[in-house]
Structure formats: C-alpha cells, structure tokens
Design a protein around this motif. Sequence first.
Motif, PDB file in Angstrom:
ATOM      1  N   GLN B  72     -23.238  30.579  76.721  1.00  0.00           N
ATOM      2  CA  GLN B  72     -24.089  31.394  77.592  1.00  0.00           C
ATOM      3  C   GLN B  72     -23.843  32.861  77.248  1.00  0.00           C
ATOM      4  O   GLN B  72     -22.868  33.189  76.578  1.00  0.00           O
ATOM      5  CB  GLN B  72     -23.737  31.152  79.056  1.00  0.00           C
ATOM      6  CG  GLN B  72     -23.846  29.709  79.501  1.00  0.00           C
ATOM      7  CD  GLN B  72     -25.278  29.247  79.640  1.00  0.00           C
ATOM      8  OE1 GLN B  72     -26.171  30.041  79.903  1.00  0.00           O
ATOM      9  NE2 GLN B  72     -25.517  27.968  79.425  1.00  0.00           N
ATOM     10  N   HIS B  73     -24.709  33.738  77.792  1.00  0.00           N
ATOM     11  CA  HIS B  73     -24.544  35.168  77.539  1.00  0.00           C
ATOM     12  C   HIS B  73     -23.148  35.652  77.951  1.00  0.00           C
ATOM     13  O   HIS B  73     -22.572  36.533  77.359  1.00  0.00           O
ATOM     14  CB  HIS B  73     -25.559  35.974  78.354  1.00  0.00           C
ATOM     15  CG  HIS B  73     -26.951  35.897  77.820  1.00  0.00           C
ATOM     16  ND1 HIS B  73     -27.649  34.735  77.742  1.00  0.00           N
ATOM     17  CD2 HIS B  73     -27.762  36.871  77.347  1.00  0.00           C
ATOM     18  CE1 HIS B  73     -28.841  34.989  77.246  1.00  0.00           C
ATOM     19  NE2 HIS B  73     -28.944  36.272  76.997  1.00  0.00           N
ATOM     20  N   PHE B  74     -22.639  35.066  79.035  1.00  0.00           N
ATOM     21  CA  PHE B  74     -21.401  35.598  79.626  1.00  0.00           C
ATOM     22  C   PHE B  74     -20.151  34.842  79.179  1.00  0.00           C
ATOM     23  O   PHE B  74     -19.061  35.191  79.573  1.00  0.00           O
ATOM     24  CB  PHE B  74     -21.505  35.551  81.149  1.00  0.00           C
ATOM     25  CG  PHE B  74     -22.117  34.290  81.697  1.00  0.00           C
ATOM     26  CD1 PHE B  74     -21.381  33.130  81.782  1.00  0.00           C
ATOM     27  CD2 PHE B  74     -23.444  34.285  82.094  1.00  0.00           C
ATOM     28  CE1 PHE B  74     -21.948  31.974  82.264  1.00  0.00           C
ATOM     29  CE2 PHE B  74     -24.034  33.119  82.587  1.00  0.00           C
ATOM     30  CZ  PHE B  74     -23.279  31.959  82.674  1.00  0.00           C
ATOM     31  N   ALA B  77     -17.678  37.184  77.338  1.00  0.00           N
ATOM     32  CA  ALA B  77     -17.051  38.172  78.224  1.00  0.00           C
ATOM     33  C   ALA B  77     -15.939  37.518  79.033  1.00  0.00           C
ATOM     34  O   ALA B  77     -14.855  38.088  79.192  1.00  0.00           O
ATOM     35  CB  ALA B  77     -18.109  38.779  79.152  1.00  0.00           C
ATOM     36  N   ARG B  78     -16.183  36.310  79.494  1.00  0.00           N
ATOM     37  CA  ARG B  78     -15.181  35.641  80.323  1.00  0.00           C
ATOM     38  C   ARG B  78     -13.993  35.144  79.510  1.00  0.00           C
ATOM     39  O   ARG B  78     -12.930  34.869  80.064  1.00  0.00           O
ATOM     40  CB  ARG B  78     -15.838  34.494  81.086  1.00  0.00           C
ATOM     41  CG  ARG B  78     -16.746  35.076  82.144  1.00  0.00           C
ATOM     42  CD  ARG B  78     -17.519  34.075  82.920  1.00  0.00           C
ATOM     43  NE  ARG B  78     -18.460  34.800  83.773  1.00  0.00           N
ATOM     44  CZ  ARG B  78     -19.264  34.235  84.637  1.00  0.00           C
ATOM     45  NH1 ARG B  78     -19.264  32.934  84.761  1.00  0.00           N
ATOM     46  NH2 ARG B  78     -20.089  34.966  85.356  1.00  0.00           N
ATOM     47  N   ALA B 105     -17.014  43.800  84.822  1.00  0.00           N
ATOM     48  CA  ALA B 105     -17.608  42.582  85.392  1.00  0.00           C
ATOM     49  C   ALA B 105     -16.581  41.462  85.412  1.00  0.00           C
ATOM     50  O   ALA B 105     -16.458  40.721  86.376  1.00  0.00           O
ATOM     51  CB  ALA B 105     -18.809  42.154  84.551  1.00  0.00           C
ATOM     52  N   VAL B 106     -15.846  41.365  84.322  1.00  0.00           N
ATOM     53  CA  VAL B 106     -14.840  40.325  84.210  1.00  0.00           C
ATOM     54  C   VAL B 106     -13.509  40.991  84.500  1.00  0.00           C
ATOM     55  O   VAL B 106     -13.058  41.844  83.754  1.00  0.00           O
ATOM     56  CB  VAL B 106     -14.847  39.730  82.791  1.00  0.00           C
ATOM     57  CG1 VAL B 106     -13.843  38.608  82.684  1.00  0.00           C
ATOM     58  CG2 VAL B 106     -16.236  39.255  82.429  1.00  0.00           C
ATOM     59  N   ARG B 107     -12.918  40.629  85.607  1.00  0.00           N
ATOM     60  CA  ARG B 107     -11.703  41.344  86.037  1.00  0.00           C
ATOM     61  C   ARG B 107     -10.472  40.726  85.392  1.00  0.00           C
ATOM     62  O   ARG B 107      -9.730  39.992  86.022  1.00  0.00           O
ATOM     63  CB  ARG B 107     -11.595  41.289  87.560  1.00  0.00           C
ATOM     64  CG  ARG B 107     -12.732  41.992  88.266  1.00  0.00           C
ATOM     65  CD  ARG B 107     -12.623  41.739  89.754  1.00  0.00           C
ATOM     66  NE  ARG B 107     -13.782  42.184  90.466  1.00  0.00           N
ATOM     67  CZ  ARG B 107     -13.977  43.413  90.902  1.00  0.00           C
ATOM     68  NH1 ARG B 107     -13.084  44.334  90.672  1.00  0.00           N
ATOM     69  NH2 ARG B 107     -15.073  43.740  91.558  1.00  0.00           N
TER      70      ARG B 107
END
Lengths: 340, 232
Positions: B72-74, B77-78, B105-107
């Motif tokens: 997925q797009h995210f 990032a995760r 966004a991703v802490r």
Amino acid sequence: MSRQAESSALAAAPPGAAPARWTWSVLAAALAAGALLPQVVTSTLAITLLTQAVIGGILATAVGLLIRQAGLVSFGHAAFFGLAGYFIALPARHGLWPAEVSIVLAVAAPTLLAFLLGLVIVRIPGVAFSMLTLAIGQAFHEFALRAREITGGEDGFAISLPRALYGVPTEIFQRPQSMFVIAWVALVVILFGLHLLTRTRFGRVTAAIRENEERARFLGYQTVVPRALVFALSALIGAVAGTLFALYNAFVSPEMLHWSLSGSALIMAIVGGTKLLWGPALGGVVFFFFKDLAGDLTEHWPAMIGLTLIVVTVALPLGIGGALVRLLQRLRPAGGRTHG
Amino acid sequence: MSELLGFRAVEAGYGEARVLHGIDLAVGENERVAILGRNGVGKSTVVNTFLGVARLRAGEVRFRGAPQRSLQHFTAARAGVAVVLQGRHIIPNLTVRENLLLGAAVRRPGAWNLEGVFELFPVLRERADTPGTALSGGQQQMLAIGRALMANPALLVLDEPSEGLAPVIVDELAVVLRRLADGGTGLLLIEQNFGLVRRVAERYYALSKGQIVDQGRLADLSLAKLKEHVAV
C-alpha cells in the motif's frame, strides 16, 4: 503577493500554539455584538431576516467546511438539515420520547449517517461525489414527499413542542429577537471551534489530503477516515442549522430536504468565500439580504442571484470575504497575516 | 547488518508494460546506496514499486526482511522507510512548519523532531510560517527532506534530489546527506548527478533497461564508468 501565497495567507493558521489573544478578543466581541444587535435593531422584519440569515449562514458554513477542508462539493446538505427537522418533528408527533432527546438525536443521527455514508462516498472524487450527495439528498426528499402517512407529505406538519425545552421556555426559540441570539452564539461557537480544529493535527492532515492525497498516503496517513470525519463534521453543522430552523418555525416539510436548499447553501459559501472559515457565513447574510432586496424589485429574483453569482465568481474568485481580506491587506501593507 | 529494504527477482511495471525485469537489491541499516542509470531505465519505478504505485508482477519486496503481501502507499512509511519524491510534493496551502509536522505521520521513536530539523536547516526556522510553496527550489528540497526526517526513518529514499538545484545547493545537500548518514540514517539515493553520488554513496546499483547491469562499491568504480552509467 502571488495568488497561491495569498490563498495560503487566507487559509492557513499557525499550528500547535494556544490561540492568540486576538482570537479571544474577536470571540468576545462577536458574542457581545450578537447580544447587542437585537437591542439596536428594532424592526421585527429586519431581525427576522437576520435570524434566517444566521441559520442559513450556519448551513453555508457546513458546505464551506467540506470544500475548504476536504475539497469536496456537496449538493445534498439539505438532507442533514431536513433530517434534523424530522428527527424533532416525528417523535413529537407520535409521542415517542421527550423533545430534549429528539434534539440530541437531531444532531447526532445525521452526523452518524454522514460518517457511514462518507466512508463510501468520499473515495469518489470530483463531480461524481457531488452527484452522489445530490442523489442521497433527493432520495430523502422523495421519501418525505411520498411517505405521507409518516411525514405529512408535501404539506409537512407543525411540530408540537412542549412548553419548555431544557428548562427554557419554548417561546424563546420562536421569538426572532431571542432566536437570533441563540443562532448567533451557535454560529460563533462553530466558527471558533473550526478555527481551533484547523490548528490541530487533524486539521493539518485533512488539509494535506485535500491538496495531495497521494503524498499524504506516502507519508503514512490513511485518507478515507479523515475525509469521512470532515464530511460528518460538516453534516453535524448542517444538522445544527436544521435543528435551529425546526425549533424556530415549529414546522417541517420536504422543502427542508430539497436540493434547491443545498444549492442555495453552496451559493452562499461561494459568494462569501470558501478559503475563509467565516466566508460562507458572511455569504449567508449577504444572500438573505440580497434575496429580500431583489424580491422587492422583481419576481425574477432568482435570476438576479444567478447573475450575482456569476459576477462574484469571475470578479472575486476568493469571494466577498476574500476580497475584504485583500482590501485590508492593501490598507495595512506592513500588517501580519490574516487568519481563517 | 540487517536488511531494511530488499528486492528479490522483482518484475514490476504499469498496466501491461513491464519496466523492471528481475531486480535484486538490498539496502542494509546505516548503508548509503545509490541507484544509477540514464533517463527512463526504471530508477523511479524501483521507488514506485515499493510504494505500491507500480504493479508488482513477480518477485518479492521485503521491509526489514519481511516479505510484503500487499504494498500500500503507507506500507513503506510504517516500515520506517521515508521517501522524498521527485518534484518534492510540498503541500501548497500549508506553512513550512505545518508541512514538517505532517511528516510525523508514523510516530517512530527517534531523535528527529521539529527543533532537530530546524537545526539542520536553519532557513526553515526563519521561514516557518511561510507557505511551503513560496520557498526556493533548494529550500523546498530541504523542506521535503526535513518532512521525511520527522518520521524518524531508518532508511531515507531520495529520488533525484539534485534535480533543478544550483550546483552550490547540491554541494550543501551532499553535506547534509553525509551528516544524516553519519547520524545513523540509511540512504538510498536515486540520482544522475555523479558528483552528488560520489560524495554521498558507498555502494551502487546501475540500472539499464529495467535490469541491474552493474553493482559494487563506489570506491572501486572509475569516474569514466560512473559517468557512463548516469549519462543522459
């Protein structure tokens, strides 16, 4: 200043920090002005018009919020406005539960419905989204029109409210002088709440999704739920307007659900300026007074409103509110930025 | 050294068109890797594949050694992989500060925060309340990198970061990227500017027609061969 930078100056607010002192001053001044206005304006006709304008301004704020924060144009916000009215009217007609409960449901139920609908329809961008909202709105209108036994059909029906609501005499909600103050306070509180919301993480994320959804997703954000939440928040504001309208008039009819009301709210938002939080509300006031003025001059007043919309869209792309801000910026070249 | 990003026999493309043919690559923790290649050989498709934009048709993409069933797009990032895309993608109606805050966004735990980014790029502090798109090209690149750092990534991927920048700004960029690498952030640099590549990367993959045709240590690559890999 370039158009884009100017738009940013109109739209953005510095995040994180507590609201500036001027924000609280504006809030206090706005509330005081609302309380004083009925003392100053003695004409019942004028105060009636102002009350309608403020309620219309709240509905326009709902439509404007959706444009400003999600880039979505709704042609169906009358659905949430009208549903709120019927959520007060129908239980009262059938004696289902106290009116106070109905008022809470009148705001909560359209909001929940909008969130659930939003999870599906905010995935569809552009004109298709607008058409879906139109279809949903008209579906509720058709139901209210045809389910005559339940809704009273085209004639609508009067809402039988108790003598007091939350301990407040019901007549307070039905006198233009007092209802104006109630509606004005609701509008100011909504605008202030939205101003604070734009400064939060949620405000930034939804603005980023509006500008560049793919980029927001690459950063790790889910984009559907925030947009559905903006849609639900917008519906909540529309439902507040519908609730005030129903209490004020003590009457509901399918007209409250009709697409022409959604269209009027959209016109108010565009005329006032959707880059500013308060632009649509300003558009609401302008719209009602212009409608009244045009109505005195000609029976073809809708044509005059259409013509005005064309002129405003072409000559003032940021709306009347945007033009006012621009004018202030020119008068005060060394002044700070203007907050939405 | 544990692997942060890995491609195994990856075939990917857009629609019916295949752009990548059997790509194998790996970027480990705290590594500085460059992907070299001329225009149109599929460099950006490498990024688009693990971002889920290009369609993965065969092979495997791994984050931290774990094969990804669905990209997925995210997902990246995760997994701690932040991307600075070609064109920077600054959000127009947000200020510099707001653009930076969006990056978190991703802490993930880590040292990077707003203050850290402002220390790395003092000009962003000076222009914190300016709309992001009102910055110069170089400043926008800094903003894009700063926003990516706000996620505290283990691996920072930069797609053509020198594109459109003056040589003096590219020099500054090289210094910053070296500082980031020294601080423990892995780098994957997709770049045609061989000067930047030589100053930043330690390992390279050279792409041609969607295939890896050469790989190794930058130190072992002659300047002539490097220029040949990146010639337009």
